[in-house]
Design an enzyme around this catalytic site. Structure first.
Site, PDB file in Angstrom:
ATOM      1  N   GLU A  70      22.699  -6.076 -27.656  1.00  0.00           N
ATOM      2  CA  GLU A  70      22.815  -6.383 -29.084  1.00  0.00           C
ATOM      3  C   GLU A  70      22.152  -5.301 -29.920  1.00  0.00           C
ATOM      4  O   GLU A  70      20.977  -5.422 -30.294  1.00  0.00           O
ATOM      5  CB  GLU A  70      22.191  -7.743 -29.396  1.00  0.00           C
ATOM      6  CG  GLU A  70      22.975  -8.899 -28.820  1.00  0.00           C
ATOM      7  CD  GLU A  70      22.516 -10.261 -29.344  1.00  0.00           C
ATOM      8  OE1 GLU A  70      21.454 -10.329 -29.985  1.00  0.00           O
ATOM      9  OE2 GLU A  70      23.246 -11.239 -29.104  1.00  0.00           O
ATOM     10  N   GLU A 109      28.355 -12.813 -24.753  1.00  0.00           N
ATOM     11  CA  GLU A 109      27.280 -13.807 -24.875  1.00  0.00           C
ATOM     12  C   GLU A 109      27.555 -14.701 -26.071  1.00  0.00           C
ATOM     13  O   GLU A 109      27.944 -14.226 -27.136  1.00  0.00           O
ATOM     14  CB  GLU A 109      25.922 -13.105 -25.067  1.00  0.00           C
ATOM     15  CG  GLU A 109      24.752 -14.081 -25.195  1.00  0.00           C
ATOM     16  CD  GLU A 109      23.435 -13.383 -25.542  1.00  0.00           C
ATOM     17  OE1 GLU A 109      23.080 -12.391 -24.884  1.00  0.00           O
ATOM     18  OE2 GLU A 109      22.778 -13.855 -26.497  1.00  0.00           O
TER      19      GLU A 109
HETATM   20  C1  IDC Z   1      16.356 -15.358 -26.058  1.00  0.00           C
HETATM   21  C2  IDC Z   1      15.999 -16.436 -25.069  1.00  0.00           C
HETATM   22  C3  IDC Z   1      14.553 -16.822 -25.236  1.00  0.00           C
HETATM   23  C4  IDC Z   1      13.703 -15.573 -25.124  1.00  0.00           C
HETATM   24  C5  IDC Z   1      14.171 -14.505 -26.073  1.00  0.00           C
HETATM   25  C6  IDC Z   1      13.381 -13.243 -25.801  1.00  0.00           C
HETATM   26  O1  IDC Z   1      16.867 -17.535 -25.218  1.00  0.00           O
HETATM   27  O2  IDC Z   1      14.162 -17.749 -24.244  1.00  0.00           O
HETATM   28  O3  IDC Z   1      12.370 -15.914 -25.433  1.00  0.00           O
HETATM   29  O4  IDC Z   1      15.532 -14.248 -25.891  1.00  0.00           O
HETATM   30  O5  IDC Z   1      13.806 -12.160 -26.523  1.00  0.00           O
HETATM   31  C7  IDC Z   1      20.402 -13.260 -28.285  1.00  0.00           C
HETATM   32  C8  IDC Z   1      19.893 -12.392 -27.195  1.00  0.00           C
HETATM   33  C9  IDC Z   1      19.161 -13.185 -26.162  1.00  0.00           C
HETATM   34  C10 IDC Z   1      18.361 -14.311 -26.793  1.00  0.00           C
HETATM   35  C11 IDC Z   1      19.340 -15.274 -27.441  1.00  0.00           C
HETATM   36  C12 IDC Z   1      18.668 -16.503 -28.070  1.00  0.00           C
HETATM   37  O6  IDC Z   1      20.907 -11.607 -26.602  1.00  0.00           O
HETATM   38  O7  IDC Z   1      18.318 -12.313 -25.455  1.00  0.00           O
HETATM   39  O8  IDC Z   1      17.673 -14.973 -25.779  1.00  0.00           O
HETATM   40  N1  IDC Z   1      20.105 -14.554 -28.438  1.00  0.00           N
HETATM   41  O9  IDC Z   1      17.780 -16.129 -29.090  1.00  0.00           O
HETATM   42  N2  IDC Z   1      21.165 -12.882 -29.284  1.00  0.00           N
HETATM   43  C13 IDC Z   1      21.357 -13.927 -30.104  1.00  0.00           C
HETATM   44  C14 IDC Z   1      20.687 -15.006 -29.577  1.00  0.00           C
END
Ligand code: IDC
Length: 492
Positions: A318, A410
């Protein structure tokens, strides 16, 4: 791409290589090893070593030892077994390539972290010298040096340069992974045709599957039992392997995380699932800040997995806080590293604003359509979280999908934090749109993280049972219902 060449002349056992004179005056019959840097970048390089049997009789084993200067290490190697002692690396046959006939050669490769070139070598225990000058015309090495940086064979028949061949007799095509009725068995090597992901019959398909959570946090969720459940209970087509780069991920242990990704690729392949290798950049958002790590990582995984038909590469999860031209520049430097090893794999490029096609930054897909990445066989990533991203995001994706090959690598059923309540209505609208447009997807996450986006209830992975609905969260139950419906892959 800058190509450097180093040459090691390795004296045969008959030479008492105790003086420079002995090295210059090689006997007519000797074993030689040619060390060639096939790809390099500012913090590392990929190298190939060709061991050539110039004697008049067959040899039944070989052993090459390289010593690297401080700060330079071998991240991984293929077509050889590697043992490390301090800064000395010992390479012995992988198994099938021990015997080398008179006049024949065998090759192995490696990814090196750091820029130092070997300072010493031995072959079969005898000391040898190193010549660092470029190859001179008429020298003995040109025939032993591969002319292409590709680790894949370009002609039919067995090749010593295949990266992962398990047997000496295998041909360049691998059998259908996981059996003929599986997603990979039916669809084979994928490629982009028009704006679609197409199978071996050049027909559009949609892959539906799940993303891991961060491998550094949820290693206990990815094992034979959980992957069996994903393949046979969920009937998923796809496993996305989310390898965080920061937050305790790849940067802390490049070799360890590379190995973990490769193991998951194998486990997906054994079950006939596609494996989406996700270089999970998030913070920092500019992928260029991880450019050297990306080159090292993708050189390693693309060389090691080149012969497989189930691998798709996602080069930056991202991008955020970075312009489209910055993302494009990154992509145009990383994609050639993959292509050098694995020319026919699909590569997915992240988009601006957390892979929102720019929408979350107030931009749109127009900037990508006007200035696409200069590479073929690529797709663009789009991400959404159903409770946060609704009609305007759906409209943008649908508009873009008319011009760009899109892949939802994702998405979540919940808010963009990864937590909160499942938005059933918005998730349904999204999945109906993806089905209609035949856009492939992976859901965040196949884990038991204590957050709404996790498919399993907390504690599931420690308990070790992954099948059925009793272990699922609301999000997991919704996704399992959608994913396990029959695929409609064209077979002609
Ligand atoms: C989130 C995980 C969370 C963790 C965090 C760390 O769900 O447990 O603490 O990352 O950075 C994304 C990202 C993905 C995120 C997810 C939810 O690609 O890494 O995971 N998210 O926030 N993009 C949009 C949402």
């Amino acid at each position: 791409m800058r190509r450097l060449k180093l040459k090691l002349l390795v004296a045969g056992a008959v030479v008492a290589a105790t003086s420079a004179v002995a090295l210059v005056a090689l006997p007519a019959s000797a074993e030689t090893a040619a060390f060639t840097v096939t790809n390099s970048w500012s913090t590392g390089y990929q190298a190939s070593v060709v061991v050539k049997n110039d004697t008049s009789s067959t040899i039944t084993t070989w052993r090459v030892q390289l010593t690297l200067p401080a700060g330079t290490t071998v991240v991984n190697a293929w077509n050889a077994t590697t043992a490390t002692s301090g800064s000395t690396y010992t390479f012995t046959p992988a198994g099938w390539n021990a015997t080398v006939a008179a006049g024949a050669s065998t090759e192995f490769g490696m990814i090196v972290n750091g820029t130092g070139r070997p300072t010493a070598c031995t072959v079969n225990g005898a000391a040898c010298g190193i010549t660092t000058a470029p190859a001179t015309p008429g020298a003995t090495t040109p025939t032993a040096v591969p002319t292409s940086p590709s680790a894949r064979p370009t002609t039919a028949g067995p090749s010593p340069s295949r990266p992962t061949t398990p047997t000496p007799t295998a041909t360049p095509t691998t059998p259908p992974a996981g059996g003929s009725g599986t997603p990979v068995g039916i669809n084979g090597q994928l490629r982009v045709c028009g704006v679609h992901l197409c199978n071996r019959y050049d027909r559009p398909i949609q892959l539906r599957g799940m993303s891991t959570h961060g491998l550094q946090w949820f290693a206990n969720c990815y094992n034979n039992a959980s992957l069996d459940a994903l393949a046979t209970d969920w009937r998923a087509d796809l496993l996305r392997i989310a390898m965080y780069v920061q937050e305790g991920g790849y940067e802390t242990d490049p070799a360890g995380f590379t190995g973990r990704v490769n193991t998951l690729v194998d486990q997906a392949e054994a079950r006939g699932m596609y494996a989406l290798i996700d270089f999970h950049t998030l913070t920092p958002g500019d992928p260029n800040l991880n450019l050297d790590r990306a080159k090292t990582f993708f050189a390693a995984v693309s060389a090691r997995n080149a012969a497989k038909t189930n691998v798709i590469y996602e080069i930056a999860n991202e991008p955020n806080g970075v312009s489209w031209s910055g993302i494009k520049s990154y992509a145009e430097q990383v994609i050639p590293v993959i292509r050098a090893n694995d020319p026919d794999a699909v590569v997915i490029v992240g988009t601006r604003g957390w892979s929102s096609l720019g929408v979350s930054d107030g931009a749109s897909s127009a900037e990508v359509i006007a200035d696409p990445v200069r590479a073929s066989n690529i797709m663009y990533a789009f991400h959404f979280y159903a409770a946060s991203h609704k009609d305007n995001y759906r409209a943008e994706l649908e508009k873009a999908a008319g011009s760009l090959p899109m892949f939802v690598t994702e998405f979540g059923t919940v808010s963009a934090t990864g937590g909160g309540a499942v938005d059933t209505a918005s998730t349904g609208a999204w999945l109906d749109l993806l089905d209609r447009l035949k856009i492939s997807y992976a859901n965040w996450t196949y884990s038991d993280a204590g957050e709404g986006s996790a498919a399993f209830r907390a504690g599931t992975c420690a308990a070790g049972t992954y099948t059925g609905t009793g272990v699922l969260s609301e999000s997991g139950a919704l996704l399992r219902n959608r994913i396990r419906t029959a695929d409609t892959f064209p077979t002609s």
